[in-house]
Design a protein around this motif. Structure first.
Motif, PDB file in Angstrom:
ATOM      1  N   GLN A 397       0.822  -1.253  -0.099  1.00 45.97           N
ATOM      2  CA  GLN A 397       0.033  -0.060  -0.018  1.00 45.97           C
ATOM      3  C   GLN A 397       0.897   1.289   0.109  1.00 45.97           C
ATOM      4  OE1 GLN A 397      -2.668  -0.354   3.298  1.00 45.97           O
ATOM      5  NE2 GLN A 397      -3.947  -1.871   2.572  1.00 45.97           N
ATOM      6  N   ALA A 398       1.986   1.341   0.858  1.00 45.89           N
ATOM      7  CA  ALA A 398       2.853   2.415   0.719  1.00 45.89           C
ATOM      8  C   ALA A 398       3.179   2.628  -0.551  1.00 45.89           C
ATOM      9  CB  ALA A 398       3.872   2.370   2.014  1.00 45.89           C
ATOM     10  N   LEU A 399       4.046   1.614  -1.097  1.00 44.85           N
ATOM     11  CA  LEU A 399       4.502   1.769  -2.433  1.00 44.85           C
ATOM     12  C   LEU A 399       3.525   2.262  -3.432  1.00 44.85           C
ATOM     13  CD1 LEU A 399       6.914   1.350  -4.451  1.00 44.85           C
ATOM     14  CD2 LEU A 399       6.201  -1.134  -4.793  1.00 44.85           C
ATOM     15  N   ALA A 400       2.231   1.949  -3.493  1.00 44.28           N
ATOM     16  CA  ALA A 400       1.420   2.292  -4.332  1.00 44.28           C
ATOM     17  C   ALA A 400       1.074   3.927  -4.182  1.00 44.28           C
ATOM     18  CB  ALA A 400      -0.041   1.676  -4.249  1.00 44.28           C
ATOM     19  N   ARG A 401       1.033   4.203  -2.758  1.00 42.75           N
ATOM     20  CA  ARG A 401       0.794   5.644  -2.672  1.00 42.75           C
ATOM     21  C   ARG A 401       1.975   6.409  -3.062  1.00 42.75           C
ATOM     22  NH1 ARG A 401      -3.356   6.548   1.260  1.00 42.75           N
ATOM     23  NH2 ARG A 401      -3.835   4.678   2.408  1.00 42.75           N
ATOM     24  N   SER A 402       3.179   6.040  -2.786  1.00 42.25           N
ATOM     25  CA  SER A 402       4.499   6.832  -3.202  1.00 42.25           C
ATOM     26  C   SER A 402       4.388   6.729  -4.875  1.00 42.25           C
ATOM     27  CB  SER A 402       5.823   5.877  -2.861  1.00 42.25           C
ATOM     28  OG  SER A 402       5.721   5.967  -1.401  1.00 42.25           O
ATOM     29  N   GLU A 403       3.917   5.746  -5.655  1.00 44.29           N
ATOM     30  CA  GLU A 403       3.965   5.808  -7.014  1.00 44.29           C
ATOM     31  C   GLU A 403       3.061   6.898  -7.608  1.00 44.29           C
ATOM     32  OE1 GLU A 403       5.032   0.986  -8.151  1.00 44.29           O
ATOM     33  OE2 GLU A 403       2.949   1.850  -8.016  1.00 44.29           O
ATOM     34  N   LEU A 404       1.963   7.208  -6.614  1.00 43.39           N
ATOM     35  CA  LEU A 404       1.130   8.331  -7.157  1.00 43.39           C
ATOM     36  C   LEU A 404       1.626   9.756  -6.753  1.00 43.39           C
ATOM     37  CD1 LEU A 404      -2.352   6.566  -6.240  1.00 43.39           C
ATOM     38  CD2 LEU A 404      -1.509   6.754  -8.279  1.00 43.39           C
ATOM     39  N   ALA A 405       2.442   9.706  -5.622  1.00 44.90           N
ATOM     40  CA  ALA A 405       3.003  10.997  -4.972  1.00 44.90           C
ATOM     41  C   ALA A 405       4.379  11.540  -5.886  1.00 44.90           C
ATOM     42  CB  ALA A 405       2.992  10.831  -3.488  1.00 44.90           C
ATOM     43  N   LEU A 406       5.111  10.423  -5.940  1.00 53.64           N
ATOM     44  CA  LEU A 406       6.526  10.818  -6.411  1.00 53.64           C
ATOM     45  C   LEU A 406       6.566  10.988  -7.800  1.00 53.64           C
ATOM     46  CD1 LEU A 406       8.714   8.341  -4.265  1.00 53.64           C
ATOM     47  CD2 LEU A 406       8.315  10.871  -3.832  1.00 53.64           C
ATOM     48  N   ALA A 407       6.936  11.968  -8.323  1.00 51.74           N
ATOM     49  CA  ALA A 407       7.257  12.470  -9.794  1.00 51.74           C
ATOM     50  C   ALA A 407       8.518  12.150 -10.268  1.00 51.74           C
ATOM     51  CB  ALA A 407       7.111  13.858 -10.064  1.00 51.74           C
ATOM     52  N   LEU A 408       9.641  11.985  -9.373  1.00 46.53           N
ATOM     53  CA  LEU A 408      11.118  11.901  -9.977  1.00 46.53           C
ATOM     54  C   LEU A 408      11.268  10.397 -10.272  1.00 46.53           C
ATOM     55  CD1 LEU A 408      13.681  13.436 -10.751  1.00 46.53           C
ATOM     56  CD2 LEU A 408      14.408  12.984  -8.377  1.00 46.53           C
ATOM     57  N   PRO A 409      11.538   9.912 -11.567  1.00 51.59           N
ATOM     58  CA  PRO A 409      11.725   8.503 -11.763  1.00 51.59           C
ATOM     59  C   PRO A 409      12.743   7.857 -10.727  1.00 51.59           C
ATOM     60  CG  PRO A 409      11.726   9.925 -13.825  1.00 51.59           C
ATOM     61  CD  PRO A 409      11.794  10.577 -12.697  1.00 51.59           C
ATOM     62  N   ASP A 410      14.021   8.589 -10.428  1.00 52.54           N
ATOM     63  CA  ASP A 410      14.967   7.894  -9.537  1.00 52.54           C
ATOM     64  C   ASP A 410      14.347   7.684  -8.307  1.00 52.54           C
ATOM     65  OD1 ASP A 410      16.667   8.134 -11.761  1.00 52.54           O
ATOM     66  OD2 ASP A 410      17.946   9.971 -11.186  1.00 52.54           O
ATOM     67  N   GLU A 411      13.627   8.476  -7.847  1.00 50.80           N
ATOM     68  CA  GLU A 411      12.905   8.252  -6.447  1.00 50.80           C
ATOM     69  C   GLU A 411      11.918   7.208  -6.566  1.00 50.80           C
ATOM     70  OE1 GLU A 411      11.456  11.948  -5.242  1.00 50.80           O
ATOM     71  OE2 GLU A 411      13.047  13.014  -4.690  1.00 50.80           O
ATOM     72  N   LEU A 412      11.254   7.078  -7.545  1.00 45.88           N
ATOM     73  CA  LEU A 412      10.339   6.001  -7.790  1.00 45.88           C
ATOM     74  C   LEU A 412      10.963   4.660  -7.695  1.00 45.88           C
ATOM     75  CD1 LEU A 412       7.650   7.353 -10.137  1.00 45.88           C
ATOM     76  CD2 LEU A 412       6.999   6.379  -7.893  1.00 45.88           C
ATOM     77  N   ALA A 413      12.230   4.726  -8.751  1.00 44.50           N
ATOM     78  CA  ALA A 413      13.030   3.543  -8.754  1.00 44.50           C
ATOM     79  C   ALA A 413      13.553   2.836  -7.369  1.00 44.50           C
ATOM     80  CB  ALA A 413      14.049   3.866  -9.855  1.00 44.50           C
ATOM     81  N   ALA A 414      13.919   3.836  -6.563  1.00 45.48           N
ATOM     82  CA  ALA A 414      14.503   3.765  -5.230  1.00 45.48           C
ATOM     83  C   ALA A 414      13.433   3.203  -4.194  1.00 45.48           C
ATOM     84  CB  ALA A 414      14.988   4.898  -4.667  1.00 45.48           C
ATOM     85  N   MET A 415      12.212   3.537  -4.323  1.00 48.77           N
ATOM     86  CA  MET A 415      11.174   2.957  -3.631  1.00 48.77           C
ATOM     87  C   MET A 415      10.812   1.484  -4.142  1.00 48.77           C
ATOM     88  SD  MET A 415      10.211   5.097  -1.409  1.00 48.77           S
ATOM     89  CE  MET A 415      11.903   5.468  -1.171  1.00 48.77           C
ATOM     90  N   ARG A 416      10.951   1.208  -5.040  1.00 46.79           N
ATOM     91  CA  ARG A 416      10.484   0.086  -5.691  1.00 46.79           C
ATOM     92  C   ARG A 416      11.634  -0.785  -5.443  1.00 46.79           C
ATOM     93  NH1 ARG A 416       8.884   2.673 -11.262  1.00 46.79           N
ATOM     94  NH2 ARG A 416       6.424   2.849 -10.977  1.00 46.79           N
TER      95      ARG A 416
END
Length: 432
Positions: A397-416
């Motif tokens: 759930q937290a990852l799904a929220r971050s994917e909606l809230a984070l715009a920078l691709p590098d940050e999204l990749a780090a979360m994943r």
């Protein structure tokens, strides 16, 4: 059993008394007056010629100084404590107020200042009316010196305490400590000394509350006594922390033979203590909610304090690690109330209380979202299947929220990358 139950009940009452700010100063004031009159007993002993002669003027001077200064210090203490309480409510959450106001050092300091003031006034009046002889004056002089020393020591300790009282870090520590204590107690008696409740739906006559509020405490022994006397079986439907209303059942009752239609429901309902607010003592989930509220406020745009949220995530890891620790024989309670069935706390509900708000409000803050994934990975790696399931659910759930809230691709990749443990058979501890 009786000793443990009485101990739990006494501890609950003591905690409520500690929240009454007037009680200790009142008791200290009464004690101060009693000491003034007890000093007269020295005149009844044959020691008048063996003690130094203390002039009445010197004692009156000391007492006058104490009375004049203690009134000012007591007023200053009250003002400082009120400011600290207001700070705790505004910077943390109003739900932490009961923990801050029960601070022992502050209450003891205020009681000492008030007691010293009352002692000096009453003793001064007694001296000026020639209440004491030589031995009595010496006793009052010694007591006055002791009071003066106690005031100085208390003031020094209190200055150190008041500098921290009401500060956000200190409030978080108090809430975490109260939550840990509640979890520790519930871990030993997960069903409050009743028998575990199965997964079957509730059956029998429903018992409803006559008032609206939160369940603060359940007298399981009172339910057991009633069940034994009337040959009943009781299933508790509202644990401490549940919001009770006239339409929500507190418990369900079944009779050994026949039905329980003739039962007076107040006999069961009165075992549930209903109050206007939740308490930390027997409601571990309340502590998790309060910590989550503090983190959520810290993540608001007006405060913008992700460090506090990260610190509280660490608190949650410690608390949930405590929850799954093995219970020793000394801490483990037995099922002593065999006619009362009580449900255990839901670990999934506890995770919802702790992590949902942080995941929602911190989804767009990469350092908070990253720390949350690391914390959930740590919890999932513990040797507890139910905790692993809850941690993985919240990590997704937290990852799904971050994917909606984070715009920078590098940050999204780090979360994943941090959330890859949700797909592994058994996650390892994410470093950092």
């Amino acid at each position: 059993m009786v000793r443990r139950v009485m101990g739990d009940r006494l501890k609950f009452l003591v905690h409520r008394i500690r929240e009454r700010l007037w009680l200790r100063p009142f008791m200290t004031g009464v004690l101060s007056v009693a000491i003034v009159f007890l000093a007269k007993a020295a005149d009844d002993q044959d020691i008048g010629r063996r003690v130094p002669a203390i002039t009445q003027a010197s004692i009156e001077t000391l007492l006058a100084i104490i009375s004049a200064s203690m009134l000012v210090i007591a007023t200053f203490a009250v003002a400082s404590m009120v400011a600290a309480y207001a700070s705790a409510s505004s910077t943390a959450t109003p739900r932490s107020f009961s923990l801050v106001i029960s601070d022992d050092i502050s209450q003891n300091a205020l009681s000492t200042f008030v007691g010293a003031f009352i002692f000096s006034i009453v003793a001064l009046i007694a001296l000026q009316n020639d209440f004491y002889d030589r031995a009595g004056r010496f006793a009052v002089f010694v007591i006055t010196l002791l009071v003066l020393a106690m005031v100085i020591i208390t003031f020094v300790r209190w200055v150190d305490c008041i500098a921290r009282l009401g500060r956000l870090g200190g409030t978080v520590e108090k809430v975490e400590a109260a939550t840990a204590e509640a979890l520790r107690r519930r871990r030993g008696v997960p069903t409050l000394r009743g028998v575990p409740m199965g997964r079957q739906p509730h059956r029998g006559q429903a018992i409803y509350s006559g008032s609206i509020g939160y369940v603060q405490r359940i007298e399981i022994t009172a339910l057991q006594t009633c069940a034994e006397k009337l040959r009943l079986h009781i299933s508790v439907a509202a644990l401490p922390g549940t919001f009770a209303t006239p339409g929500r059942a507190l418990a369900y009752v079944t009779a050994d033979a026949g039905d329980a239609a003739d039962l007076d429901p107040t006999l069961i309902a009165q075992a549930f203590l209903i109050g206007s607010h939740r308490e930390f003592d027997e409601d571990p989930r309340f502590g998790l909610v309060v910590l989550s509220e503090i983190a959520s406020r810290a993540l608001s745009p007006a405060v913008n304090d992700p460090g506090t949220a990260i610190g509280i995530i660490g608190s949650f890891v410690r608390l949930f690690a405590l929850w799954v620790e093995p219970v020793g024989d000394d801490d483990r309670g037995c099922f002593e109330c065999d006619r009362v069935a009580v449900p255990e706390l839901s670990l999934h509900d506890m995770f919802d209380d702790a992590f949902t708000a942080i995941a929602r409000d911190g989804a767009g803050i990469v350092e908070v979202a990253g720390r949350l994934q690391k914390a959930l990975s740590s919890l999932a790696s513990m040797d507890d299947a139910l905790m692993r399931e809850a941690a993985i659910r919240h990590a997704r759930q937290a990852l799904a929220r971050s994917e909606l809230a984070l715009a920078l691709p590098d940050e999204l990749a780090a979360m994943r990358r941090l959330a890859t443990f949700v797909h592994s058979a058994r996650p390892g501890l994410v470093k950092g």
